[in-house]
Scaffold this motif. Structure first.
Motif, mmCIF file in Angstrom:
data_model
loop_
_atom_site.group_PDB
_atom_site.id
_atom_site.type_symbol
_atom_site.label_atom_id
_atom_site.label_comp_id
_atom_site.label_asym_id
_atom_site.label_seq_id
_atom_site.Cartn_x
_atom_site.Cartn_y
_atom_site.Cartn_z
ATOM 1 N N LEU A 34 0.857 -1.183 0.000
ATOM 2 C CA LEU A 34 0.000 0.000 0.000
ATOM 3 C C LEU A 34 0.894 1.234 0.000
ATOM 4 O O LEU A 34 2.127 1.113 0.063
ATOM 5 N N ASP A 35 0.289 2.410 -0.064
ATOM 6 C CA ASP A 35 1.089 3.626 -0.034
ATOM 7 C C ASP A 35 2.027 3.605 1.173
ATOM 8 O O ASP A 35 1.579 3.352 2.299
ATOM 9 N N PRO A 36 3.330 3.872 0.979
ATOM 10 C CA PRO A 36 4.294 3.724 2.070
ATOM 11 C C PRO A 36 4.045 4.684 3.227
ATOM 12 O O PRO A 36 3.693 5.851 3.023
ATOM 13 N N ILE A 37 4.239 4.169 4.429
ATOM 14 C CA ILE A 37 4.274 4.981 5.643
ATOM 15 C C ILE A 37 5.532 4.582 6.399
ATOM 16 O O ILE A 37 5.691 3.418 6.774
ATOM 17 N N VAL A 38 6.423 5.540 6.609
ATOM 18 C CA VAL A 38 7.720 5.254 7.229
ATOM 19 C C VAL A 38 7.616 5.448 8.735
ATOM 20 O O VAL A 38 7.262 6.536 9.207
ATOM 21 N N MET A 39 7.925 4.394 9.497
ATOM 22 C CA MET A 39 7.854 4.419 10.967
ATOM 23 C C MET A 39 9.189 3.990 11.561
ATOM 24 O O MET A 39 9.236 3.345 12.605
ATOM 25 N N THR A 40 10.281 4.345 10.904
ATOM 26 C CA THR A 40 11.594 3.815 11.281
ATOM 27 C C THR A 40 12.418 4.808 12.092
ATOM 28 O O THR A 40 12.697 4.591 13.264
ATOM 29 N N ILE A 41 12.811 5.900 11.471
ATOM 30 C CA ILE A 41 13.785 6.790 12.096
ATOM 31 C C ILE A 41 13.131 7.617 13.201
ATOM 32 O O ILE A 41 11.962 7.994 13.111
ATOM 33 N N ARG A 354 5.773 -5.605 2.394
ATOM 34 C CA ARG A 354 5.142 -6.180 1.209
ATOM 35 C C ARG A 354 3.620 -6.124 1.286
ATOM 36 O O ARG A 354 2.937 -5.872 0.284
ATOM 37 N N ALA A 355 3.074 -6.356 2.466
ATOM 38 C CA ALA A 355 1.621 -6.465 2.608
ATOM 39 C C ALA A 355 0.932 -5.144 2.899
ATOM 40 O O ALA A 355 -0.189 -4.908 2.435
ATOM 41 N N THR A 356 1.594 -4.263 3.677
ATOM 42 C CA THR A 356 0.898 -3.075 4.188
ATOM 43 C C THR A 356 1.535 -1.752 3.805
ATOM 44 O O THR A 356 0.924 -0.700 3.996
ATOM 45 N N GLY A 357 2.768 -1.755 3.333
ATOM 46 C CA GLY A 357 3.466 -0.514 3.039
ATOM 47 C C GLY A 357 3.990 0.208 4.268
ATOM 48 O O GLY A 357 4.515 1.315 4.158
ATOM 49 N N VAL A 358 3.879 -0.424 5.451
ATOM 50 C CA VAL A 358 4.397 0.173 6.675
ATOM 51 C C VAL A 358 5.855 -0.262 6.841
ATOM 52 O O VAL A 358 6.156 -1.463 6.841
ATOM 53 N N LYS A 359 6.733 0.715 6.962
ATOM 54 C CA LYS A 359 8.161 0.431 7.093
ATOM 55 C C LYS A 359 8.568 0.570 8.556
ATOM 56 O O LYS A 359 8.469 1.645 9.146
ATOM 57 N N VAL A 360 9.023 -0.540 9.147
ATOM 58 C CA VAL A 360 9.508 -0.552 10.526
ATOM 59 C C VAL A 360 10.964 -0.995 10.513
ATOM 60 O O VAL A 360 11.532 -1.280 9.454
ATOM 61 N N LEU A 361 11.575 -1.060 11.685
ATOM 62 C CA LEU A 361 12.995 -1.402 11.772
ATOM 63 C C LEU A 361 13.164 -2.728 12.507
ATOM 64 O O LEU A 361 12.627 -2.897 13.613
ATOM 65 N N PRO A 362 13.874 -3.687 11.930
ATOM 66 C CA PRO A 362 14.101 -4.953 12.639
ATOM 67 C C PRO A 362 14.890 -4.730 13.926
ATOM 68 O O PRO A 362 15.922 -4.049 13.932
ATOM 69 N N GLY A 363 14.424 -5.316 15.011
ATOM 70 C CA GLY A 363 15.129 -5.183 16.279
ATOM 71 C C GLY A 363 16.525 -5.749 16.239
ATOM 72 O O GLY A 363 17.432 -5.250 16.925
ATOM 73 N N SER A 364 16.741 -6.774 15.430
ATOM 74 C CA SER A 364 18.080 -7.364 15.362
ATOM 75 C C SER A 364 19.090 -6.415 14.753
ATOM 76 O O SER A 364 20.298 -6.559 14.979
ATOM 77 N N TYR A 365 18.639 -5.408 13.992
ATOM 78 C CA TYR A 365 19.551 -4.423 13.418
ATOM 79 C C TYR A 365 20.011 -3.413 14.469
ATOM 80 O O TYR A 365 20.962 -2.661 14.230
ATOM 81 N N GLU A 397 -3.356 0.798 12.225
ATOM 82 C CA GLU A 397 -4.495 -0.018 11.798
ATOM 83 C C GLU A 397 -4.063 -1.076 10.797
ATOM 84 O O GLU A 397 -4.470 -2.240 10.876
ATOM 85 N N ARG A 398 -3.206 -0.683 9.857
ATOM 86 C CA ARG A 398 -2.691 -1.661 8.890
ATOM 87 C C ARG A 398 -1.913 -2.770 9.597
ATOM 88 O O ARG A 398 -2.065 -3.961 9.281
ATOM 89 N N MET A 399 -1.043 -2.366 10.531
ATOM 90 C CA MET A 399 -0.257 -3.362 11.258
ATOM 91 C C MET A 399 -1.159 -4.310 12.033
ATOM 92 O O MET A 399 -0.964 -5.537 12.026
#
Length: 407
Positions: A34-41, A354-365, A397-399
């Motif tokens: 879906l349209d990207p939403i960045v939730m990382t930095i 891939r499924a929702t367009g929500v960008k998060v950060l892997p904890g292992s990183y 909501e997407r998550m």
């Protein structure tokens, strides 16, 4: 005992790239669902204080001048007064020798370990710098530039996401020159209480090492202000020896680009550090210091900033609590979500994108592998709540829908 002690190799604990570069490589060529939403930095998106532009313009001529490395008297006094009010220090902060300006707390964190190594003079080829795991990647850079052995202490839920002080033996502590710790913790958002702080201070004074207390999220809390290490030291006695607290305007005042922070605490350490920084470090521009003076005198914008974050945590509870249970930490502006039943953090991050367009950060990183292959961030994802409420609600909501469908 979750302590890494490998054979020393310079840079062994230094990540080859930062978490965001690794994330970019992971998602390269992947199409968001879906349209990207960045939730990382963790870059604040709330408004900067209304007075910022006026103060900069009033002090614009200061950009022509080389600032003193120790900062202006007004800057040091404003920081000392704020610390005094915030932590009830009864005037214990030495505004003349116990406060230094920094180009953001990151600069001080990066080069503090060098000063600790040189000032302590433990005559070790490779002294020890202790870090929490997960950790702000700058801590590993600090160990690297000091040519020190980085020892990582897993910070896990069973210990309140704080380093386990019981895991440290005497030999290791005797070789230690610097102990890096964040409270509120990043990424988990948990808090060290006064007894924990005092125990750490006692170890530092007994074994002769410096504590670098990263408290940059101290003003982004839910209800109760987190205690700080200076507050614990005051109650303990002995002044602020062996203690350096670092903070900035980046999170408190949404002024990440101003690059203005401070180090405060041990006046003997800071006086010597100022001499070294006079040779090696960039000064903080005078107009930036003027903004800091005004910012540390004003709490209204900080209260509003905190309210906006807490609105988003309320939204996170509405969407995610039915699936994950309580998700709100004590402080900070991240969610640290245990998504292990959906896969490891890298898999969940990629599948969410891939499924929702929500960008998060892997904890292992945000953590390093231990010698046994374990990684305390492997089952977690970090979600930043810095975007406006409406966009944050859409992402949550997407998550929630994706997690619910896959549960």
């Amino acid at each position: 005992m979750n302590v890494s002690q490998k054979a020393y190799r310079r840079g062994a604990s230094l990540p080859h790239s930062n978490p965001f570069q690794r994330l970019a490589a992971l998602l390269d060529g992947e199409t968001p669902g879906l349209d990207p939403i960045v939730m990382t930095i963790g870059e604040p998106q709330h408004a900067i204080p209304a007075f910022t532009a006026d103060v900069l313009m009033e002090n614009i001529d200061g950009f022509r001048r080389y600032p003193p490395i120790t900062g202006t008297p007004e800057f040091r006094a404003a920081v000392a007064s704020w610390l005094d009010r915030r932590y009830n220090l009864d005037g214990m902060i030495d505004a003349e020798h116990g406060v230094l300006p920094l180009n953001g707390s990151r600069e001080g964190l990066s080069f503090g370990a060098i000063a600790a190594r040189d000032q302590l003079g433990k005559e070790l080829d490779h002294p020890v710098v202790i870090l929490p795991n997960p950790f702000y990647q700058t801590y590993a850079a600090a160990a690297h530039v000091a040519d020190a052995e980085a020892v990582l202490l897993d910070a896990v839920a069973d210990n309140g996401f704080l380093p386990d002080l019981d895991s440290l033996d005497t030999d290791l502590l005797e070789r230690t020159v610097a102990f890096y710790i964040a409270s509120p913790t990043n990424p988990e958002g948990y808090i060290a209480d006064i007894p924990y702080w005092q125990r750490l201070i006692g170890l530092a004074r007994k074994h002769r090492f410096f504590i670098f207390s990263d408290e940059c999220y101290s003003e982004i809390y839910r209800e109760t202000p987190p205690p700080g290490i200076l507050e614990a030291a005051k109650a303990m006695g002995g002044g602020f020896s062996n203690i350096i607290v670092l903070n900035s305007l980046s999170k408190r005042s949404n002024l990440a680009g101003l690059r203005c922070g401070f180090a405060a605490g041990d006046p003997v350490f800071l006086t010597k550090w100022a001499r070294f920084r006079g040779l090696a470090a960039p000064q903080v521009p005078l107009p930036a210091q003027a903004v800091a003076v005004r910012a540390y005198q004003d709490e209204d914008h900080v209260i509003e900033n905190r309210r906006l974050y807490n609105e988003k945590y309320a939204a996170a509870e509405r969407h995610l609590n039915p699936i994950l249970g309580p998700v709100t930490p004590e402080a900070g502006f991240f969610l640290w979500l245990d998504t292990g039943r959906w896969g490891d953090s890298v898999t969940v991050t990629r599948d969410l994108w891939r499924a929702t367009g929500v960008k998060v950060l892997p904890g292992s990183y945000l953590a390093s592998d231990q010698p046994d292959g374990g990684n305390p961030g492997r089952n977690y994802i970090r979600v930043g709540l810095v975007a406006p409420l409406e966009k944050t609600e859409i992402a949550l909501e997407r998550m929630a829908n994706w997690l619910g469908e896959k549960a």
